[in-house]
Write a protein that holds these residues in place. Sequence first.
Motif, PDB file in Angstrom:
ATOM      1  N   LYS A 278      97.061  17.498  25.641  1.00  0.00           N
ATOM      2  CA  LYS A 278      95.871  18.327  25.453  1.00  0.00           C
ATOM      3  C   LYS A 278      95.708  18.732  23.989  1.00  0.00           C
ATOM      4  CE  LYS A 278      96.049  20.172  30.155  1.00  0.00           C
ATOM      5  NZ  LYS A 278      96.105  21.395  30.996  1.00  0.00           N
ATOM      6  N   ASN A 279      95.913  17.734  23.108  1.00  0.00           N
ATOM      7  CA  ASN A 279      95.846  17.974  21.667  1.00  0.00           C
ATOM      8  C   ASN A 279      94.546  17.376  21.136  1.00  0.00           C
ATOM      9  OD1 ASN A 279      96.180  17.960  18.845  1.00  0.00           O
ATOM     10  ND2 ASN A 279      98.420  17.898  19.064  1.00  0.00           N
ATOM     11  N   THR A 280      93.572  18.262  20.870  1.00  0.00           N
ATOM     12  CA  THR A 280      92.243  17.817  20.425  1.00  0.00           C
ATOM     13  C   THR A 280      92.304  17.130  19.069  1.00  0.00           C
ATOM     14  OG1 THR A 280      91.266  19.698  21.592  1.00  0.00           O
ATOM     15  CG2 THR A 280      89.865  18.543  19.999  1.00  0.00           C
TER      16      THR A 280
ATOM     17  N   ILE B 224      90.823  13.447  18.226  1.00  0.00           N
ATOM     18  CA  ILE B 224      89.805  13.198  17.198  1.00  0.00           C
ATOM     19  C   ILE B 224      90.321  12.202  16.167  1.00  0.00           C
ATOM     20  CG2 ILE B 224      88.500  14.235  15.302  1.00  0.00           C
ATOM     21  CD1 ILE B 224      88.355  16.801  17.002  1.00  0.00           C
TER      22      ILE B 224
END
Length: 578
Positions: free
Chosen positions: A47-49, A53
Motif C-alpha cells: 500500500k505504498n503510493t 507512482i
Amino acid sequence: MKYLLHFFKDKKKMLFFVFFTALIQAFGTLMVPYFIAKIIDIGIAQKNTAIIISLGLQMLAAAGITTLISLWGSYLCADLAALAGKYLRELIFDKTQLFSIKDFNHFSTSSMITRSTGDISVIQQTIIMVTQMILPTPLIAIAAIIMTAAINPGLVYIPLIAMLIFFIAVFILFKKSNPVSHTIQERVDTVNRVVLESLTGIRVIRAFDNTVYEKDRSDDAFLKYAENVIRLNRIFSAFNPVVWTIMGIVMSAVVWFGGFLVLQNTIQIGSISAVTEYTILMLIYFMMSAMVLVMVPRMTACLDRIQEVLDTIPEITDTKTHTKPDNGTSKKLVFQNVTFSYKGAEHSVLENLNFSCDIGKTTAIIGGTGSGKSTIAGLILRLYDIQGGEIRLDGLDIRRLTQHDLRKQLSYVPQKAFLFSGTIADNLRMGNKHASLKEIQQAAKTAQADDFITSLDAGYDSPVAQGGTNYSGGQKQRLCIARALVKKSSIYIFDDSFSALDFKTDAKLRHALKSQMQEAAVVIIAQRINTIMNADQIIVLDAGRIAGIGTHKELLKTCLVYKEIADSQLTQKEDIVQ
C-alpha cells in the motif's frame, strides 16, 4: 531468393538498425508486464503510493520509448522494402534488355508485366510485414521464456509446449498453401493477359459484336483466380481457431498451475500476472506472425518467378572477345551464304542468301507473304542469330560486335509503327537525345510529317498517347521514319514502313529520302512495287530463297516471280511511266 539475399548482403547497416529496433521493441514490450508485477507485489501489497507512482512513471517511459523506436523501425522497414523493390525491378529491366524475341515469347508480355509490378509489390509488402511482425516474435518468445524461468522454472514448459504446437501448425499450413500460392500468380498472369487483350482489342471486339464472348472469357479468368484465392483463404482460416485454442489452453494452464503455486506461497500474485502477460504477448505476436505468414508462400512464389526471369540465359549474347567497329561512314552490309530457321521449325525460313548493301545505294527486298522479308531485318539487327553463313558489316561478322555497337550503326523503322507516350519531340529524339529542334524539323520534313505536326496546337510538343493511338496509321509511320532519320546512321532499314501512306505521299517521301541518303546504305523491305521500283537493286525472295537480283527493268525480263508480282500490282500504263 538468392537475388534478394544478395540485396540484403549490401544492406547490412540498415538490417542492423532494423534488428536493433526489433530488439528494443521486444524488450520494451515485455517491460510493461514486469512493471505491472512489481506494482502488484510491492506497491499494492505494501500500500505504498510513492512506489506505485514511481513504477507507473517508469512503465510509461518504457512504453513511450518503445513506441518511438517502433516508429523509427517502421520507417526503416518501409525504406528497406522500397529499395528491395527498386533493386529487383532494375535487375528485371536490365535482363529483359538482353532478351531475344524468342526469350520474350517464352514469358509473354502479360507475365512480364505481372512479374515486374504485382509480384514485386507482393515481395515489398511481405518484407515490411515480416520485419515488423515476424522479426520481433522470436526475440519476444526468447525473452518471455527467460523471464518466466526467472520467476519459476516449472512454468517454462507451458510456453514451450505452446510454441511446439504452433510450429507444427505452421509447417502443415505451409505445406498445403505453397502449391496454391504458385497457382495464384499464374492466374494473375492469365487475368492480366485477358484484360490487356480486351482493352487493346476493344475496336475489333465491338466491330464483330463479340462483347458477350469476351465477357464470358474474362469471367472465366476472374473465376479461376477467385477460386484459388478462396482456396488459400480457407486453408488459413483454419489456422486462426487453432491459435486461439492454443492461447486458451495455455492461459488456463498458466492460471491453474500458477494458482496452485500461489496457494503454496511459492510465487506471488503479481508474478503470476507477469507470466500470464508474457505468455499472452508471446502468443499475440505468434498470431500476428501467423497472419503475415499468409503472404510468405505468395512471396516465395513471386521470388521463384522473378528468379526464373533473372536466371534465363539470353539466346543472343555478346562474345567475350568482341571487335570495335570502324567509326567511319563507309559501311557495307554483306550477306554471305546466310541460312536461318526458327527453333523447332522443319524448314529454313531463309536459305543460302548472298547479297550486299552498298553505301549511297538503295537495296529493296520484295516477296510474297511469309517469304522471309522481315526476318532479314531482324537478322541485321541481330534480334535472331543465323545458323549458317555470315552477315558482315564493313568486313566484320556482326556476331563479333557487341549488340550495342552494332545497333548504334543502324536506324530501323518497324513494320508495325509504334510510338511511346510523351511528346512528338521526345519520340523523334529517341535515337539522338541531343538533336536540336532544327534537326528534328528537317527529319520530319523529309518524312513528310512536318505539315501535320505544325498543324497541331502544340506542334512538336504535342502529346503522344501510349502506342501513338491518337494518330492515324500514316501519321505514325511518318513519325517513325522521322525518328529513324534523326538518329543519323550509316545504314537505314525500312521494314514495310510505307504501307499506310497514299501513293502521292509515298512518292514524295521516297524522292526526299533519295536526296538525303547519299552517304548511307538503305534497305527497304516492301510489298508494293511502287515503293521500290527506283531502287539500285531489288532482291526478290521466294520461300526464303533469292529468286532474282537486279533493277526493276532487269527483273521484269529475267525473274518470273517478280513479273508475277508486278502484273498483279501495276497496270501497263504505270509500268511504262515508271
